[in-house]
Design a protein around this motif. Structure first.
Motif, PDB file in Angstrom:
ATOM      1  N   ALA A 126      72.393 -59.588  -7.647  1.00 55.64           N
ATOM      2  CA  ALA A 126      71.429 -60.751  -7.213  1.00 55.64           C
ATOM      3  C   ALA A 126      70.638 -61.430  -8.371  1.00 55.64           C
ATOM      4  O   ALA A 126      70.733 -62.627  -8.662  1.00 55.64           O
ATOM      5  CB  ALA A 126      70.470 -60.399  -6.343  1.00 55.64           C
ATOM      6  N   ALA A 127      70.258 -60.669  -9.452  1.00 56.85           N
ATOM      7  CA  ALA A 127      69.672 -61.218 -10.677  1.00 56.85           C
ATOM      8  C   ALA A 127      70.457 -61.955 -11.551  1.00 56.85           C
ATOM      9  O   ALA A 127      70.185 -62.918 -12.009  1.00 56.85           O
ATOM     10  CB  ALA A 127      68.740 -59.892 -11.261  1.00 56.85           C
ATOM     11  N   ALA A 128      71.699 -61.146 -11.636  1.00 57.66           N
ATOM     12  CA  ALA A 128      72.750 -61.778 -12.464  1.00 57.66           C
ATOM     13  C   ALA A 128      73.071 -63.086 -11.866  1.00 57.66           C
ATOM     14  O   ALA A 128      73.233 -64.417 -12.841  1.00 57.66           O
ATOM     15  CB  ALA A 128      73.782 -61.041 -12.842  1.00 57.66           C
ATOM     16  N   GLU A 129      73.381 -63.329 -10.490  1.00 58.95           N
ATOM     17  CA  GLU A 129      73.759 -64.510  -9.772  1.00 58.95           C
ATOM     18  C   GLU A 129      72.725 -65.604 -10.154  1.00 58.95           C
ATOM     19  O   GLU A 129      73.018 -66.720 -10.428  1.00 58.95           O
ATOM     20  CB  GLU A 129      73.979 -64.297  -8.484  1.00 58.95           C
ATOM     21  CG  GLU A 129      75.192 -63.587  -8.266  1.00 58.95           C
ATOM     22  CD  GLU A 129      75.381 -63.017  -6.621  1.00 58.95           C
ATOM     23  OE1 GLU A 129      74.487 -63.438  -5.850  1.00 58.95           O
ATOM     24  OE2 GLU A 129      76.523 -62.591  -6.441  1.00 58.95           O
ATOM     25  N   ALA A 130      71.306 -65.226  -9.849  1.00 57.81           N
ATOM     26  CA  ALA A 130      70.241 -66.204 -10.056  1.00 57.81           C
ATOM     27  C   ALA A 130      70.207 -66.724 -11.675  1.00 57.81           C
ATOM     28  O   ALA A 130      70.101 -67.896 -11.760  1.00 57.81           O
ATOM     29  CB  ALA A 130      69.022 -65.416  -9.615  1.00 57.81           C
ATOM     30  N   ALA A 132      72.792 -66.962 -13.643  1.00 55.76           N
ATOM     31  CA  ALA A 132      73.673 -67.648 -14.156  1.00 55.76           C
ATOM     32  C   ALA A 132      73.705 -69.116 -13.404  1.00 55.76           C
ATOM     33  O   ALA A 132      73.820 -70.026 -13.662  1.00 55.76           O
ATOM     34  CB  ALA A 132      75.305 -67.039 -13.456  1.00 55.76           C
ATOM     35  N   PHE A 133      73.030 -69.043 -12.118  1.00 53.66           N
ATOM     36  CA  PHE A 133      72.658 -70.382 -11.422  1.00 53.66           C
ATOM     37  C   PHE A 133      71.727 -71.086 -12.178  1.00 53.66           C
ATOM     38  O   PHE A 133      71.813 -72.479 -12.229  1.00 53.66           O
ATOM     39  CB  PHE A 133      72.048 -70.042 -10.046  1.00 53.66           C
ATOM     40  CG  PHE A 133      71.432 -71.296  -9.308  1.00 53.66           C
ATOM     41  CD1 PHE A 133      72.617 -72.331  -8.763  1.00 53.66           C
ATOM     42  CD2 PHE A 133      70.331 -71.728  -9.199  1.00 53.66           C
ATOM     43  CE1 PHE A 133      72.119 -73.310  -7.912  1.00 53.66           C
ATOM     44  CE2 PHE A 133      70.022 -72.604  -8.349  1.00 53.66           C
ATOM     45  CZ  PHE A 133      70.805 -73.691  -7.928  1.00 53.66           C
ATOM     46  N   GLU A 134      70.592 -70.399 -13.038  1.00 50.77           N
ATOM     47  CA  GLU A 134      69.595 -71.270 -13.723  1.00 50.77           C
ATOM     48  C   GLU A 134      70.180 -71.735 -14.844  1.00 50.77           C
ATOM     49  O   GLU A 134      70.148 -72.806 -15.273  1.00 50.77           O
ATOM     50  CB  GLU A 134      68.387 -70.411 -14.049  1.00 50.77           C
ATOM     51  CG  GLU A 134      67.344 -69.755 -12.883  1.00 50.77           C
ATOM     52  CD  GLU A 134      66.945 -71.251 -12.207  1.00 50.77           C
ATOM     53  OE1 GLU A 134      66.579 -72.002 -12.696  1.00 50.77           O
ATOM     54  OE2 GLU A 134      66.640 -71.201 -10.979  1.00 50.77           O
ATOM     55  N   ALA A 135      71.403 -70.987 -15.353  1.00 49.26           N
ATOM     56  CA  ALA A 135      71.946 -71.418 -16.666  1.00 49.26           C
ATOM     57  C   ALA A 135      72.981 -72.505 -16.427  1.00 49.26           C
ATOM     58  O   ALA A 135      72.629 -73.757 -17.051  1.00 49.26           O
ATOM     59  CB  ALA A 135      72.801 -70.245 -17.352  1.00 49.26           C
ATOM     60  N   GLU A 136      73.400 -72.545 -15.359  1.00 46.43           N
ATOM     61  CA  GLU A 136      74.253 -73.970 -14.779  1.00 46.43           C
ATOM     62  C   GLU A 136      73.360 -74.960 -14.627  1.00 46.43           C
ATOM     63  O   GLU A 136      73.554 -76.065 -14.768  1.00 46.43           O
ATOM     64  CB  GLU A 136      75.074 -73.354 -13.535  1.00 46.43           C
ATOM     65  CG  GLU A 136      76.040 -74.431 -13.123  1.00 46.43           C
ATOM     66  CD  GLU A 136      76.780 -73.790 -11.877  1.00 46.43           C
ATOM     67  OE1 GLU A 136      77.439 -75.048 -11.244  1.00 46.43           O
ATOM     68  OE2 GLU A 136      76.811 -72.733 -11.766  1.00 46.43           O
ATOM     69  N   LYS A 137      72.152 -74.693 -13.759  1.00 44.12           N
ATOM     70  CA  LYS A 137      71.344 -75.962 -13.587  1.00 44.12           C
ATOM     71  C   LYS A 137      70.773 -76.515 -14.876  1.00 44.12           C
ATOM     72  O   LYS A 137      70.605 -77.677 -15.085  1.00 44.12           O
ATOM     73  CB  LYS A 137      70.227 -75.196 -12.799  1.00 44.12           C
ATOM     74  CG  LYS A 137      69.227 -76.219 -12.143  1.00 44.12           C
ATOM     75  CD  LYS A 137      68.485 -75.350 -11.418  1.00 44.12           C
ATOM     76  CE  LYS A 137      67.215 -76.516 -10.600  1.00 44.12           C
ATOM     77  NZ  LYS A 137      66.206 -75.810  -9.830  1.00 44.12           N
ATOM     78  N   ALA A 138      70.362 -75.664 -15.724  1.00 44.39           N
ATOM     79  CA  ALA A 138      70.034 -76.238 -17.136  1.00 44.39           C
ATOM     80  C   ALA A 138      71.193 -77.247 -17.884  1.00 44.39           C
ATOM     81  O   ALA A 138      70.603 -78.058 -18.303  1.00 44.39           O
ATOM     82  CB  ALA A 138      69.470 -75.060 -17.973  1.00 44.39           C
TER      83      ALA A 138
END
Length: 167
Positions: A126-130, A132-138
């Motif tokens: 879950a932490a890795a997915e979060a 990755a989501f933050e990196a994609e959002k950035a």
């Protein structure tokens, strides 16, 4: 006839799946077996092990020798410990109730350890997915920011031209 408790390979290339079997030592690795005791799937995390505990203990009591990997699996599931406790009962060091109590306590502790590992793996995923989501959002915000000034400059240039013509 010497008997071994060993793994019998199944599954496709690169995706092994094993049966835990009691087999004659002279039989081929994937050949004839006397009894299927369970399955072992190392492809999952943690590895999936389904074992007929009573059948495995019966074979151990009758003198079957597990291979190194099978011994590790039997130890993990408690078959070796149960065999040890049955030996203690036979020698008179323990009663059946004491042995059952010890074994059930061991199983509860082991189940807690396995659940802890499953939970920590789920949290890590879950932490890795979060992350990755933050990196994609950035990355998306940076892409929008890089394209946005070009559009604003074009609008500002268009707005200034008519203003200078009026003067």
């Amino acid at each position: 006839m010497p008997v071994k408790i060993r793994l019998q390979r199944h599954g496709k290339k690169g995706k092994p799946f094993y049966w835990i079997v009691a087999a004659d030592v002279r039989a081929k690795r994937d050949g004839r077996y006397l009894e299927k005791l369970g399955v072992y799937n190392p492809n999952t995390n943690p590895a999936t092990i389904e074992l007929n505990l009573d059948g495995a203990v019966d074979w151990l009591q009758n003198g079957a020798q597990p291979t190194d990997t099978a011994r590790a699996i039997l130890s993990y599931k408690g078959a070796m410990y149960k065999n040890h406790l049955i030996g203690g009962i036979r020698k008179g060091a323990l009663t059946q109730e004491q042995a059952d109590e010890k074994f059930n306590a061991w199983v509860a502790q082991k189940e807690g350890q396995v659940q802890g590992k499953v939970q920590s793996l789920a949290e890590a995923q879950a932490a890795a997915e979060a992350k990755a989501f933050e990196a994609e959002k950035a990355v998306n915000e940076a892409r929008i920011a890089a394209n946005a000034p070009v559009v604003e400059d074009a609008v500002e240039d268009a707005g200034e031209t008519p203003a200078s013509e009026e003067e």
